[in-house]
Design an enzyme around this catalytic site. Structure first.
Site, PDB file in Angstrom:
ATOM      1  N   TYR A 164      -0.253  12.577  48.533  1.00 51.83           N
ATOM      2  CA  TYR A 164      -1.378  11.978  47.816  1.00 51.83           C
ATOM      3  C   TYR A 164      -2.217  13.055  47.134  1.00 51.83           C
ATOM      4  O   TYR A 164      -2.656  12.889  45.999  1.00 51.83           O
ATOM      5  CB  TYR A 164      -2.253  11.164  48.781  1.00 51.83           C
ATOM      6  CG  TYR A 164      -3.287  10.351  48.053  1.00 51.83           C
ATOM      7  CD1 TYR A 164      -3.030   9.032  47.682  1.00 51.83           C
ATOM      8  CD2 TYR A 164      -4.516  10.904  47.700  1.00 51.83           C
ATOM      9  CE1 TYR A 164      -3.960   8.299  46.991  1.00 51.83           C
ATOM     10  CE2 TYR A 164      -5.454  10.166  47.002  1.00 51.83           C
ATOM     11  CZ  TYR A 164      -5.180   8.863  46.651  1.00 51.83           C
ATOM     12  OH  TYR A 164      -6.106   8.141  45.953  1.00 51.83           O
ATOM     13  N   PHE A 195      -4.867   6.983  16.286  1.00 52.12           N
ATOM     14  CA  PHE A 195      -3.814   6.084  16.755  1.00 52.12           C
ATOM     15  C   PHE A 195      -4.492   4.823  17.310  1.00 52.12           C
ATOM     16  O   PHE A 195      -5.667   4.867  17.668  1.00 52.12           O
ATOM     17  CB  PHE A 195      -2.982   6.796  17.833  1.00 52.12           C
ATOM     18  CG  PHE A 195      -1.881   5.948  18.379  1.00 52.12           C
ATOM     19  CD1 PHE A 195      -0.813   5.584  17.569  1.00 52.12           C
ATOM     20  CD2 PHE A 195      -1.906   5.490  19.687  1.00 52.12           C
ATOM     21  CE1 PHE A 195       0.200   4.782  18.057  1.00 52.12           C
ATOM     22  CE2 PHE A 195      -0.889   4.693  20.181  1.00 52.12           C
ATOM     23  CZ  PHE A 195       0.164   4.331  19.373  1.00 52.12           C
ATOM     24  N   ASP A 196      -3.759   3.712  17.397  1.00 48.65           N
ATOM     25  CA  ASP A 196      -4.437   2.442  17.737  1.00 48.65           C
ATOM     26  C   ASP A 196      -5.113   2.456  19.114  1.00 48.65           C
ATOM     27  O   ASP A 196      -6.235   2.001  19.259  1.00 48.65           O
ATOM     28  CB  ASP A 196      -3.526   1.218  17.541  1.00 48.65           C
ATOM     29  CG  ASP A 196      -2.237   1.267  18.327  1.00 48.65           C
ATOM     30  OD1 ASP A 196      -1.982   2.294  18.995  1.00 48.65           O
ATOM     31  OD2 ASP A 196      -1.473   0.289  18.296  1.00 48.65           O
ATOM     32  N   ASP A 202      -4.790  15.193  19.732  1.00 51.90           N
ATOM     33  CA  ASP A 202      -4.042  14.047  20.219  1.00 51.90           C
ATOM     34  C   ASP A 202      -2.586  14.394  19.905  1.00 51.90           C
ATOM     35  O   ASP A 202      -2.076  14.083  18.844  1.00 51.90           O
ATOM     36  CB  ASP A 202      -4.504  12.772  19.509  1.00 51.90           C
ATOM     37  CG  ASP A 202      -3.778  11.533  20.034  1.00 51.90           C
ATOM     38  OD1 ASP A 202      -2.978  11.671  20.978  1.00 51.90           O
ATOM     39  OD2 ASP A 202      -4.008  10.438  19.493  1.00 51.90           O
ATOM     40  N   ALA A 260       0.689  13.834  21.027  1.00 52.92           N
ATOM     41  CA  ALA A 260       1.892  13.177  21.559  1.00 52.92           C
ATOM     42  C   ALA A 260       3.154  13.827  20.994  1.00 52.92           C
ATOM     43  O   ALA A 260       4.138  14.008  21.701  1.00 52.92           O
ATOM     44  CB  ALA A 260       1.865  11.692  21.210  1.00 52.92           C
ATOM     45  N   LYS A 309       6.267  10.720  24.586  1.00 56.59           N
ATOM     46  CA  LYS A 309       6.821  11.195  23.321  1.00 56.59           C
ATOM     47  C   LYS A 309       7.430  12.576  23.572  1.00 56.59           C
ATOM     48  O   LYS A 309       8.515  12.660  24.134  1.00 56.59           O
ATOM     49  CB  LYS A 309       5.735  11.254  22.243  1.00 56.59           C
ATOM     50  CG  LYS A 309       5.213   9.932  21.671  1.00 56.59           C
ATOM     51  CD  LYS A 309       4.855   8.845  22.596  1.00 56.59           C
ATOM     52  CE  LYS A 309       4.171   7.651  22.000  1.00 56.59           C
ATOM     53  NZ  LYS A 309       2.752   7.725  21.863  1.00 56.59           N
ATOM     54  N   HIS A 328      -1.922  -6.986  18.209  1.00 51.26           N
ATOM     55  CA  HIS A 328      -0.502  -6.976  17.837  1.00 51.26           C
ATOM     56  C   HIS A 328       0.443  -7.031  19.027  1.00 51.26           C
ATOM     57  O   HIS A 328       1.578  -7.430  18.898  1.00 51.26           O
ATOM     58  CB  HIS A 328      -0.186  -5.743  16.978  1.00 51.26           C
ATOM     59  CG  HIS A 328      -0.553  -4.456  17.623  1.00 51.26           C
ATOM     60  ND1 HIS A 328      -1.865  -4.077  17.835  1.00 51.26           N
ATOM     61  CD2 HIS A 328       0.209  -3.469  18.142  1.00 51.26           C
ATOM     62  CE1 HIS A 328      -1.885  -2.905  18.435  1.00 51.26           C
ATOM     63  NE2 HIS A 328      -0.647  -2.513  18.640  1.00 51.26           N
TER      64      HIS A 328
HETATM   65  C1  LIG Z   1       1.542   6.980  21.823  1.00 49.45           C
HETATM   66  C2  LIG Z   1       0.322   7.607  21.363  1.00 49.45           C
HETATM   67  C3  LIG Z   1      -0.875   7.454  22.079  1.00 49.45           C
HETATM   68  C4  LIG Z   1      -1.012   6.573  23.286  1.00 49.45           C
HETATM   69  O1  LIG Z   1      -0.163   6.940  24.311  1.00 49.45           O
HETATM   70  P1  LIG Z   1       0.471   5.901  25.333  1.00 49.45           P
HETATM   71  O2  LIG Z   1       1.327   6.760  26.202  1.00 49.45           O
HETATM   72  O3  LIG Z   1       1.258   4.905  24.564  1.00 49.45           O
HETATM   73  O4  LIG Z   1      -0.637   5.274  26.086  1.00 49.45           O
HETATM   74  C5  LIG Z   1      -1.981   8.125  21.592  1.00 49.45           C
HETATM   75  N1  LIG Z   1      -1.934   8.859  20.489  1.00 49.45           N
HETATM   76  C6  LIG Z   1      -0.799   9.023  19.780  1.00 49.45           C
HETATM   77  C7  LIG Z   1      -0.809   9.869  18.557  1.00 49.45           C
HETATM   78  C8  LIG Z   1       0.364   8.395  20.185  1.00 49.45           C
HETATM   79  O5  LIG Z   1       1.476   8.541  19.458  1.00 49.45           O
END
Ligand SMILES: *Cc1c(COP(=O)(O)O)cnc(C)c1O
Length: 461
Positions: free
Chosen positions: A73, A126-127, A217, A219, A260, A452
């Site tokens: 843990y 990103f969304d 950000d 990913a 990603k 969506h």
């Molecule tokens: C996928 C993504 C996110 C969100 O990540 P999740 O693992 O889907 O929660 C944030 N920012 C970018 C640029 C992404 O491609």
């Protein structure tokens, strides 16, 4: 234009059967799914290009690493392994895992929103990032360059910040009201388009000038670094790892969806360069949100797989083939005259559906109509990135009009062959031929946020 595509730098050891359905079956399945491919069952999908998020194949080294997971843990050995890898790649001091990217956003983004009326500024949010900015009580402003909206003309870094717009927004809103500047690399919503190092350096200089924190950000930071090596002068002879490090040096915080470029099926990261106060706030906040700071919603084995995946994603043979797959699919469509975001980004081909279906207005979601037709044609699942995804203005509740209406054909990592991509290309070409017959969509059910994912639609007769 070079038209050579490298073969995969791996061979197949395990297979996952997929099956083709009939057209009649797909028409029924889509209707049952409320004309929203997100709600289709994956077993009813032949080639799944909905997302490259967590949908890729792990390597033998990652599968082997799963067995090493320490499920303690607190203080898991697997956490310290992951921490060591992340520190070595980023040069950052503090690492906190999260269950995925949005978990990292949920924990970190509110920490910089210290009062009402604050803003985050990004090349393009990103969304989920936008959603967490809004949940934290702030507003999201996008300042991507105009070249991004000119889909047909080549520009090497369409994901770039418009530096003038950036500075103008900072001055207009007041630097003290900017919670942070979010560098989205690659720029997912803009078509997986890369951001140049020069642009990121200047963005970082502007941030420093106004004493604003910068958040990567990231990913797809490895894909971005690969594009920089391919396209930006002065980087040809640097390794992707060195380029990535240069990127990390420019920012204060790294948020990552590890689904990603972490090459895992689930996982996320918060890494903080040096701000111990921010680190402690995140550490405190993550406990009720994601879990104890040495697991953050992940199993020990997940952290082991991620530690290995982060290294593999920086492998340049892997990256070359990855980027080539997207380029191959893009070239097939372009050769057939289909308008796409060009050049193709790192993880997907973005098809310009505003040009394909000018008869469908934005509030009837032209790209969603194309996605649905592509599924009916061949069982390929794509995803809309346009006005359907963008949602409504949080203040006026009006449908927002996205400047671009894309169908995204997202390529999972190490998963499909070029032959699969031919099936995809052929399906899109067939739909393109009957584009005049496509109709728009209306809501049957609309959820209040991130609509969506779960909305139900119906075609407008
Ligand atoms: C996928 C993504 C996110 C969100 O990540 P999740 O693992 O889907 O929660 C944030 N920012 C970018 C640029 C992404 O491609």
């Amino acid at each position: 234009m070079e038209k050579k595509y490298v073969a995969p730098p791996y061979r197949i050891k395990m297979v996952e059967p997929i099956k083709m359905t009939t057209k009649a079956e797909r028409i029924q399945k889509l209707k049952d799914a409320g004309y929203n491919p997100f709600t289709l069952k994956s077993e009813d999908v032949y080639i799944d290009l909905l997302s490259d998020s967590g949908s890729g194949a792990m390597s033998q080294h990652q599968w082997a690493a799963l067995m090493l997971g320490d499920e303690a843990y607190a203080g898991s050995k697997s956490f310290y392994h992951l921490e060591k890898v992340v520190k070595a790649i980023t040069g950052y001091k503090y690492v906190i895992p999260a269950h995925q990217g949005r978990g990292a956003e949920k924990v970190m983004l509110p920490q910089l929103v210290t009062r009402e009326g604050m803003y985050y500024i990004s090349n393009t949010h990103f969304d989920t990032t936008r959603a967490h900015v809004e949940i934290a009580g702030a507003r999201a402003i996008d300042v991507v360059i105009d070249e991004c909206y000119d889909t047909e003309n080549y520009y090497p870094f369409k994901g770039n910040f418009d530096l003038e717009k950036l500075e103008k927004e900072i001055k207009e809103k007041g630097p003290e009201n900017i919670a942070g500047i979010i560098m989205t690399v690659t720029n997912n919503s803009a078509g997986g388009q890369p951001v140049s190092m020069e642009n990121l350096r200047k963005t970082s200089e502007i941030a420093k000038k106004y004493n604003i924190k910068t958040i990567i950000d990231g990913a797809r930071y490895a894909e971005n670094a690969y594009f920089v090596k391919e396209r930006e002068k002065g980087y040809e002879n640097k390794s992707v790892r060195e380029i990535a490090r240069e990127l990390f040096d420019l920012a204060d915080v790294f948020l990552m969806s590890s689904k990603k470029d972490g090459l895992v099926n689930i996982g996320g990261l918060i890494a903080i360069k040096a701000d111990v106060d921010l680190y402690q706030k995140c550490q405190t906040y993550i406990v009720p949100m994601e879990g104890f700071p040495t697991y953050g919603g992940l199993a020990g084995r997940d952290m082991e797989a991620l530690a290995v995946g982060l290294e593999e994603a920086l492998d340049e043979d892997y990256l070359r083939h990855r980027i080539d797959q997207a380029r191959y699919l893009g070239d097939r469509l372009r050769d057939a005259g289909i308008p796409i975001q060009y050049p193709v980004g790192g993880h997907a081909v973005f098809v310009d559906c505003k040009k394909i279906c000018p008869q469908i207005p934005y509030h009837q979601f032209p790209a969603q109509a194309v996605c649905n037709e592509v599924y009916i044609e061949s069982g390929v699942r794509a995803v809309e990135v346009g006005s359907f995804l963008l949602g409504r203005d949080p203040d006026t509740k009006e449908n927002l009009e996205s400047p671009l209406e894309f169908m995204r054909l997202t390529i999972p990592r190490r998963t499909y062959t070029y032959a699969h991509l031919d099936v995809v290309a052929n399906a899109v070409i067939e739909v393109y031929k009957r584009r005049d017959t496509l109709v728009g969509l209306d809501f049957e059910y609309e959820p209040p946020v991130l609509r969506h994912f779960t909305a139900r639609l119906k075609p407008i007769k």
